[in-house]
Scaffold this active site. Sequence first.
Site, PDB file in Angstrom:
ATOM      1  N   GLY A  96       0.842  -1.211   0.000  1.00 21.63           N
ATOM      2  CA  GLY A  96       0.000   0.000   0.000  1.00 21.63           C
ATOM      3  C   GLY A  96       0.865   1.245   0.000  1.00 21.63           C
ATOM      4  O   GLY A  96       0.648   2.196  -0.764  1.00 21.63           O
TER       5      GLY A  96
ATOM      6  N   GLU B 263      14.737  -4.165  11.643  1.00 18.61           N
ATOM      7  CA  GLU B 263      13.959  -4.078  12.875  1.00 18.61           C
ATOM      8  C   GLU B 263      13.872  -2.627  13.330  1.00 18.61           C
ATOM      9  O   GLU B 263      14.900  -1.919  13.370  1.00 18.61           O
ATOM     10  CB  GLU B 263      14.630  -4.922  13.965  1.00 18.61           C
ATOM     11  CG  GLU B 263      13.622  -5.389  14.998  1.00 18.61           C
ATOM     12  CD  GLU B 263      14.301  -6.063  16.185  1.00 18.61           C
ATOM     13  OE1 GLU B 263      13.698  -6.062  17.263  1.00 18.61           O
ATOM     14  OE2 GLU B 263      15.436  -6.555  15.996  1.00 18.61           O
TER      15      GLU B 263
ATOM     16  N   ASP C  89       8.926   6.370   7.957  1.00 22.93           N
ATOM     17  CA  ASP C  89       8.345   5.822   9.176  1.00 22.93           C
ATOM     18  C   ASP C  89       7.197   6.737   9.534  1.00 22.93           C
ATOM     19  O   ASP C  89       7.317   7.962   9.499  1.00 22.93           O
ATOM     20  CB  ASP C  89       9.361   5.726  10.317  1.00 22.93           C
ATOM     21  CG  ASP C  89       8.852   4.727  11.355  1.00 22.93           C
ATOM     22  OD1 ASP C  89       8.479   3.602  10.968  1.00 22.93           O
ATOM     23  OD2 ASP C  89       8.806   5.064  12.547  1.00 22.93           O
TER      24      ASP C  89
ATOM     25  N   PHE D  51      -5.312   2.560   3.167  1.00 26.97           N
ATOM     26  CA  PHE D  51      -4.818   1.397   3.902  1.00 26.97           C
ATOM     27  C   PHE D  51      -4.740   1.751   5.385  1.00 26.97           C
ATOM     28  O   PHE D  51      -5.050   2.876   5.794  1.00 26.97           O
ATOM     29  CB  PHE D  51      -3.447   0.959   3.366  1.00 26.97           C
ATOM     30  CG  PHE D  51      -2.332   1.946   3.639  1.00 26.97           C
ATOM     31  CD1 PHE D  51      -2.156   3.054   2.835  1.00 26.97           C
ATOM     32  CD2 PHE D  51      -1.478   1.764   4.709  1.00 26.97           C
ATOM     33  CE1 PHE D  51      -1.140   3.962   3.092  1.00 26.97           C
ATOM     34  CE2 PHE D  51      -0.447   2.665   4.974  1.00 26.97           C
ATOM     35  CZ  PHE D  51      -0.286   3.774   4.159  1.00 26.97           C
ATOM     36  N   GLY D  52      -4.304   0.781   6.173  1.00 25.57           N
ATOM     37  CA  GLY D  52      -4.058   1.028   7.600  1.00 25.57           C
ATOM     38  C   GLY D  52      -5.265   1.636   8.301  1.00 25.57           C
ATOM     39  O   GLY D  52      -6.380   1.129   8.208  1.00 25.57           O
TER      40      GLY D  52
ATOM     41  N   ASP E 259      -6.764   4.472   7.746  1.00 25.41           N
ATOM     42  CA  ASP E 259      -7.467   5.503   6.972  1.00 25.41           C
ATOM     43  C   ASP E 259      -8.964   5.619   7.308  1.00 25.41           C
ATOM     44  O   ASP E 259      -9.476   6.738   7.414  1.00 25.41           O
ATOM     45  CB  ASP E 259      -7.285   5.273   5.467  1.00 25.41           C
ATOM     46  CG  ASP E 259      -5.940   5.788   4.971  1.00 25.41           C
ATOM     47  OD1 ASP E 259      -5.302   6.591   5.682  1.00 25.41           O
ATOM     48  OD2 ASP E 259      -5.533   5.389   3.868  1.00 25.41           O
TER      49      ASP E 259
ATOM     50  N   LYS F 196      -6.209  12.485  -0.889  1.00 22.86           N
ATOM     51  CA  LYS F 196      -5.458  12.152   0.340  1.00 22.86           C
ATOM     52  C   LYS F 196      -4.015  12.663   0.237  1.00 22.86           C
ATOM     53  O   LYS F 196      -3.519  13.319   1.152  1.00 22.86           O
ATOM     54  CB  LYS F 196      -5.476  10.638   0.589  1.00 22.86           C
ATOM     55  CG  LYS F 196      -4.653  10.253   1.809  1.00 22.86           C
ATOM     56  CD  LYS F 196      -4.562   8.755   2.056  1.00 22.86           C
ATOM     57  CE  LYS F 196      -3.492   8.469   3.117  1.00 22.86           C
ATOM     58  NZ  LYS F 196      -3.205   7.052   3.304  1.00 22.86           N
TER      59      LYS F 196
ATOM     60  N   ARG G 185       2.240  11.967   4.599  1.00 22.63           N
ATOM     61  CA  ARG G 185       3.229  11.459   3.642  1.00 22.63           C
ATOM     62  C   ARG G 185       3.339  12.415   2.452  1.00 22.63           C
ATOM     63  O   ARG G 185       4.425  12.702   1.973  1.00 22.63           O
ATOM     64  CB  ARG G 185       2.834  10.042   3.187  1.00 22.63           C
ATOM     65  CG  ARG G 185       3.944   9.314   2.448  1.00 22.63           C
ATOM     66  CD  ARG G 185       3.684   7.813   2.321  1.00 22.63           C
ATOM     67  NE  ARG G 185       3.548   7.190   3.620  1.00 22.63           N
ATOM     68  CZ  ARG G 185       2.393   6.844   4.176  1.00 22.63           C
ATOM     69  NH1 ARG G 185       1.254   7.007   3.530  1.00 22.63           N
ATOM     70  NH2 ARG G 185       2.359   6.323   5.369  1.00 22.63           N
TER      71      ARG G 185
HETATM   72  P1  IMP Z   1       5.655   1.820   9.401  1.00 19.74           P
HETATM   73  O1  IMP Z   1       5.920   3.239   9.009  1.00 19.74           O
HETATM   74  O2  IMP Z   1       5.957   0.833   8.330  1.00 19.74           O
HETATM   75  O3  IMP Z   1       6.192   1.495  10.742  1.00 19.74           O
HETATM   76  O4  IMP Z   1       4.077   1.654   9.527  1.00 19.74           O
HETATM   77  C1  IMP Z   1       3.295   2.650  10.045  1.00 19.74           C
HETATM   78  C2  IMP Z   1       1.873   2.179  10.218  1.00 19.74           C
HETATM   79  O5  IMP Z   1       1.109   3.364  10.504  1.00 19.74           O
HETATM   80  C3  IMP Z   1       1.228   1.566   8.984  1.00 19.74           C
HETATM   81  O6  IMP Z   1       1.320   0.184   8.956  1.00 19.74           O
HETATM   82  C4  IMP Z   1      -0.229   2.012   9.141  1.00 19.74           C
HETATM   83  O7  IMP Z   1      -0.887   1.159   9.981  1.00 19.74           O
HETATM   84  C5  IMP Z   1      -0.113   3.346   9.838  1.00 19.74           C
HETATM   85  N1  IMP Z   1      -0.128   4.408   8.810  1.00 19.74           N
HETATM   86  C6  IMP Z   1       0.916   5.158   8.390  1.00 19.74           C
HETATM   87  N2  IMP Z   1       0.514   5.994   7.408  1.00 19.74           N
HETATM   88  C7  IMP Z   1      -0.790   5.740   7.215  1.00 19.74           C
HETATM   89  C8  IMP Z   1      -1.755   6.284   6.305  1.00 19.74           C
HETATM   90  O8  IMP Z   1      -1.492   7.136   5.441  1.00 19.74           O
HETATM   91  N3  IMP Z   1      -2.988   5.777   6.420  1.00 19.74           N
HETATM   92  C9  IMP Z   1      -3.329   4.833   7.320  1.00 19.74           C
HETATM   93  N4  IMP Z   1      -2.476   4.287   8.155  1.00 19.74           N
HETATM   94  C10 IMP Z   1      -1.199   4.735   8.112  1.00 19.74           C
END
Ligand code: IMP
Length: 194
Positions: A14, A42, A71, A153-154, A156, A176, A182
């Site tokens: 995603g 990690e 991140d 995703f996540g 949202d 978005k 981001r």
């Molecule tokens: P990481 O940056 O890979 O550690 O993951 C951050 C986590 O934050 C993701 O797996 C999502 O669950 C959440 N996340 C980060 N950015 C978004 C976004 O734009 N929409 C929804 N969830 C997000």
Amino acid sequence: MKLEKIVVASHNQGKIKEIRDMLSPYGIEVLSASDLNLPDVEETGTTFEENARLKADTLSAQSGVPCLADDSGLCVNALGGRPGVYSARYAPNRDFDKGMDMLLQELEESGSDDRSAYFACVLALAVPGCETKVFEGRVNGRIAEKKQGTNGFGYDPVFIPDGYDVTFGDLDKDAKNAISHRGRAFAKFIGALK
Ligand code: IMP
């Protein structure tokens, strides 16, 4: 800065898709860590910046290719900023549907009326032989009463950005990206490319 190819320090499809869409107008080929058989790094840091730097520095050193690491996470003020850097791990087995239910329940049980929250993103760009650069973005908003929308995703579907009454899950990707954490971090990154 002239970049022709970067590897993104993620296996999250995603996220990679969003990044590829944002960088395609600039002629930058975007590879994923899986494309180069690079391992997961990690996330041992306690801040978004520490984790982004760790991932970018490790994978650019291993691959010899410029590496962009993101991140990001959702910080809920009534929960002391959680899940924050632990957003991905908060959801059991990365099942974000369950993760969102847990979050809504935790917020309810906190007894707080404060639903304010923000998404934060730190991008780190590590180019072999150069100093690593970081770019930050943030979008403020609030946690919805219930999940809404199927885009993105996540988390949202539970995040309503300030100035809107719909969730990120209701917005299409361009809408978005124009306001997201981001998107904002990328705008700074792209500014540095020019
Ligand atoms: P990481 O940056 O890979 O550690 O993951 C951050 C986590 O934050 C993701 O797996 C999502 O669950 C959440 N996340 C980060 N950015 C978004 C976004 O734009 N929409 C929804 N969830 C997000």
